[in-house]
Design a protein around this motif. Structure first.
Motif, mmCIF file in Angstrom:
data_model
loop_
_atom_site.group_PDB
_atom_site.id
_atom_site.type_symbol
_atom_site.label_atom_id
_atom_site.label_comp_id
_atom_site.label_asym_id
_atom_site.label_seq_id
_atom_site.Cartn_x
_atom_site.Cartn_y
_atom_site.Cartn_z
ATOM 1 N N SER A 150 -13.306 -21.303 43.159
ATOM 2 C CA SER A 150 -12.924 -21.756 44.659
ATOM 3 C C SER A 150 -12.009 -23.132 44.549
ATOM 4 O O SER A 150 -12.626 -23.978 43.558
ATOM 5 C CB SER A 150 -14.102 -21.715 45.447
ATOM 6 N N ALA A 151 -11.697 -23.571 45.393
ATOM 7 C CA ALA A 151 -10.924 -24.733 45.697
ATOM 8 C C ALA A 151 -12.111 -25.926 45.892
ATOM 9 O O ALA A 151 -11.569 -26.862 45.283
ATOM 10 C CB ALA A 151 -9.889 -24.594 46.832
ATOM 11 N N ALA A 152 -12.928 -25.592 46.662
ATOM 12 C CA ALA A 152 -13.833 -26.516 46.884
ATOM 13 C C ALA A 152 -14.688 -27.076 45.496
ATOM 14 O O ALA A 152 -14.853 -28.140 45.379
ATOM 15 C CB ALA A 152 -15.006 -26.224 47.826
ATOM 16 N N ARG A 153 -14.847 -25.848 44.631
ATOM 17 C CA ARG A 153 -15.693 -26.353 43.395
ATOM 18 C C ARG A 153 -14.614 -27.125 42.486
ATOM 19 O O ARG A 153 -15.102 -28.241 41.839
ATOM 20 C CB ARG A 153 -16.108 -25.103 42.886
ATOM 21 N N ILE A 154 -13.393 -26.784 42.432
ATOM 22 C CA ILE A 154 -12.595 -27.472 41.842
ATOM 23 C C ILE A 154 -12.260 -28.926 42.290
ATOM 24 O O ILE A 154 -12.246 -29.935 41.270
ATOM 25 C CB ILE A 154 -11.251 -26.802 41.719
ATOM 26 N N ALA A 155 -12.310 -29.124 43.592
ATOM 27 C CA ALA A 155 -12.235 -30.382 44.192
ATOM 28 C C ALA A 155 -13.145 -31.085 43.742
ATOM 29 O O ALA A 155 -13.120 -32.515 43.282
ATOM 30 C CB ALA A 155 -12.022 -30.342 45.511
ATOM 31 N N TRP A 156 -14.629 -30.753 43.967
ATOM 32 C CA TRP A 156 -15.689 -31.499 43.424
ATOM 33 C C TRP A 156 -15.916 -31.752 42.245
ATOM 34 O O TRP A 156 -16.129 -33.028 41.861
ATOM 35 C CB TRP A 156 -17.009 -30.769 43.973
ATOM 36 N N SER A 157 -15.474 -31.088 41.267
ATOM 37 C CA SER A 157 -15.779 -31.162 39.798
ATOM 38 C C SER A 157 -14.953 -32.272 39.449
ATOM 39 O O SER A 157 -15.362 -33.005 38.469
ATOM 40 C CB SER A 157 -15.718 -29.842 39.203
ATOM 41 N N THR A 158 -13.652 -32.053 39.710
ATOM 42 C CA THR A 158 -12.706 -33.162 39.210
ATOM 43 C C THR A 158 -12.803 -34.364 39.833
ATOM 44 O O THR A 158 -12.805 -35.329 38.937
ATOM 45 C CB THR A 158 -11.186 -32.625 39.564
ATOM 46 N N GLY A 200 -9.922 -35.341 43.715
ATOM 47 C CA GLY A 200 -10.491 -34.159 44.527
ATOM 48 C C GLY A 200 -9.538 -33.619 45.443
ATOM 49 O O GLY A 200 -9.247 -32.350 45.494
ATOM 50 N N CYS A 201 -9.163 -34.242 46.377
ATOM 51 C CA CYS A 201 -7.959 -33.833 47.271
ATOM 52 C C CYS A 201 -6.835 -33.371 46.866
ATOM 53 O O CYS A 201 -6.158 -31.979 46.949
ATOM 54 C CB CYS A 201 -7.669 -34.878 48.248
ATOM 55 N N ALA A 202 -6.427 -33.849 45.794
ATOM 56 C CA ALA A 202 -5.149 -33.278 44.723
ATOM 57 C C ALA A 202 -5.479 -31.944 44.397
ATOM 58 O O ALA A 202 -4.617 -31.038 44.225
ATOM 59 C CB ALA A 202 -4.440 -34.281 43.856
ATOM 60 N N SER A 203 -6.614 -31.924 43.748
ATOM 61 C CA SER A 203 -6.929 -30.470 43.149
ATOM 62 C C SER A 203 -7.185 -29.569 44.130
ATOM 63 O O SER A 203 -6.609 -28.291 43.754
ATOM 64 C CB SER A 203 -8.174 -30.787 42.378
ATOM 65 N N TYR A 204 -7.674 -29.817 45.308
ATOM 66 C CA TYR A 204 -7.915 -28.755 46.256
ATOM 67 C C TYR A 204 -6.592 -28.120 46.780
ATOM 68 O O TYR A 204 -6.307 -26.926 46.678
ATOM 69 C CB TYR A 204 -8.836 -29.437 47.473
ATOM 70 N N PHE A 205 -5.584 -29.028 47.187
ATOM 71 C CA PHE A 205 -4.317 -28.829 47.795
ATOM 72 C C PHE A 205 -3.582 -27.974 46.364
ATOM 73 O O PHE A 205 -2.897 -27.148 46.877
ATOM 74 C CB PHE A 205 -3.623 -29.733 48.115
ATOM 75 N N THR A 206 -3.450 -28.686 45.350
ATOM 76 C CA THR A 206 -2.858 -28.041 44.191
ATOM 77 C C THR A 206 -3.325 -26.570 44.279
ATOM 78 O O THR A 206 -2.580 -25.533 43.567
ATOM 79 C CB THR A 206 -2.903 -28.779 42.832
ATOM 80 N N HIS A 207 -4.495 -26.260 44.225
ATOM 81 C CA HIS A 207 -5.023 -24.861 43.825
ATOM 82 C C HIS A 207 -4.688 -24.240 45.013
ATOM 83 O O HIS A 207 -4.378 -22.809 44.834
ATOM 84 C CB HIS A 207 -6.900 -25.037 43.879
ATOM 85 N N ALA A 208 -4.784 -24.600 46.254
ATOM 86 C CA ALA A 208 -4.122 -23.681 47.494
ATOM 87 C C ALA A 208 -2.672 -23.249 46.795
ATOM 88 O O ALA A 208 -2.495 -22.095 47.217
ATOM 89 C CB ALA A 208 -4.236 -24.510 48.561
ATOM 90 N N VAL A 209 -1.830 -24.034 46.535
ATOM 91 C CA VAL A 209 -0.463 -23.883 46.246
ATOM 92 C C VAL A 209 -0.351 -22.711 44.956
ATOM 93 O O VAL A 209 0.448 -21.864 45.324
ATOM 94 C CB VAL A 209 0.433 -25.082 45.846
ATOM 95 N N PHE A 210 -1.085 -23.211 43.900
ATOM 96 C CA PHE A 210 -1.068 -22.245 42.785
ATOM 97 C C PHE A 210 -1.639 -20.849 43.166
ATOM 98 O O PHE A 210 -1.145 -19.887 42.815
ATOM 99 C CB PHE A 210 -2.201 -22.830 41.774
#
Length: 310
Positions: free
Chosen positions: A97-105, A138-148
């Motif tokens: 999930s995008a949330a987990r990627i954002a929190w972890s990074t 975290g924010c950059a990871s979240y939005f990048t995940h959505a685009v990917f």
């Protein structure tokens, strides 16, 4: 004899692993060490967190080479440590999930910054800076995940959705990173921002020119305030040339440049500099060699009209 077999006439496709490795390496090489004010942009970490093991490793190699070339590996140790941890995490198991990627990074960057602070006795101000960088990661990871995810699922980014908003954030960060590259008379971010705004104005008319002009100008100002501040004319120029979207691209480029030239004079000599005029001119010239149809490869107004713009 002429070959009419369509199977033999198809252009060979690049394997996904090779494409991921190449794009990851270039992302690390070009984006590592870019900054917003005193804070380094953590875009390589956000990209690596959304790649597979091969892509993440390529980002790490590209980032390491970039730090070695610039001689900034010491000042970027927290981000480098966090990038290594992200690569190890991707090898083990990638968060879904995008949330987990954002929190972890974000946590990786935060704890890496704290560890470096304890080792090198950094000041409290640097700890605060690491905390802000962790939030940005975290924010950059979240939005990048959505685009990917949108690109992998649909092949394009639907603008009339939350994925379109995520793409807008990624565009701002990308323009900020590009604005870190330049020479005294030219700035890569300002040139690309101008060309992209004209492309959007020709493809999506007034709305595209205004929105894309505002987003790219915001990114350019974040990355290079002195060079990017005159680009505040981009939304106005994008709106103006949006009415000329049906005209020849030479007419659009010439009209935009003349409008920008007069606008800079109107705003005052503080903005009317040789570098600003040159950036706008080079951006207009770059637009001439680009085709607004190339936006159809990545953008669509809605999924329902995907086939119409393919």
């Amino acid at each position: 004899m002429r070959n009419t077999n369509p199977q033999l006439l198809r252009t060979p496709r690049i394997p996904r692993t090779a494409l991921e490795a190449g794009s990851g390496f270039l992302s690390g090489l070009l984006l590592a060490g870019t900054y917003v004010g005193p804070m380094t942009l953590p875009l390589p970490i956000a990209i690596a967190a959304n790649f597979g093991s091969i892509g993440a490793s390529a980002v790490l190699v590209g980032s390491l080479i970039s730090y070695l070339i610039s001689g900034s590996i010491t000042s970027n140790l927290p981000l480098l440590f966090a990038l290594v941890v992200v690569c190890l995490r991707v090898f083990k198991r990638q968060p879904k999930s995008a949330a987990r990627i954002a929190w972890s990074t974000g946590l990786y960057v935060f704890f890496s910054g704290i560890a470096v602070s304890l080792i090198f006795h950094a000041s409290g101000a640097e700890v605060i800076c690491y905390t802000i960088t962790a939030g940005l990661t975290g924010c950059a990871s979240y939005f990048t995940h959505a685009v990917f995810v949108s690109m992998r699922k649909n092949g394009k980014i639907p603008l009339k959705s939350t994925d379109g908003c995520a793409a807008a954030v990624v565009l701002i960060l990308a323009m900020a990173a590009l604005s870190c590259y330049g020479v005294p008379a030219m700035n890569a971010g300002c040139i690309v921002s101008t060309a992209v705004t004209l492309l959007a104005a020709r493809k999506f008319r007034c709305a595209g020119g205004v929105i894309c002009g505002a987003l790219t100008a915001c990114g350019a100002i974040l990355g290079a305030p002195d060079a990017g501040m005159p680009l505040l004319i981009l939304p106005i120029g994008g709106l103006f040339v949006g009415y000329l979207a049906a005209q020849n691209r030479f007419v659009i480029a010439a009209t935009f440049f003349l409008f920008s030239f007069m606008a800079l004079i109107t705003f005052g000599m503080r903005f009317f500099t040789f570098a600003t005029v040159l950036n706008l001119f080079l951006g207009s010239v770059a637009f001439l060699f680009l085709d607004a149809a190339c936006l159809d490869k990545w953008l669509v107004t809605d999924l329902s009209d995907k086939n119409d713009t393919a």
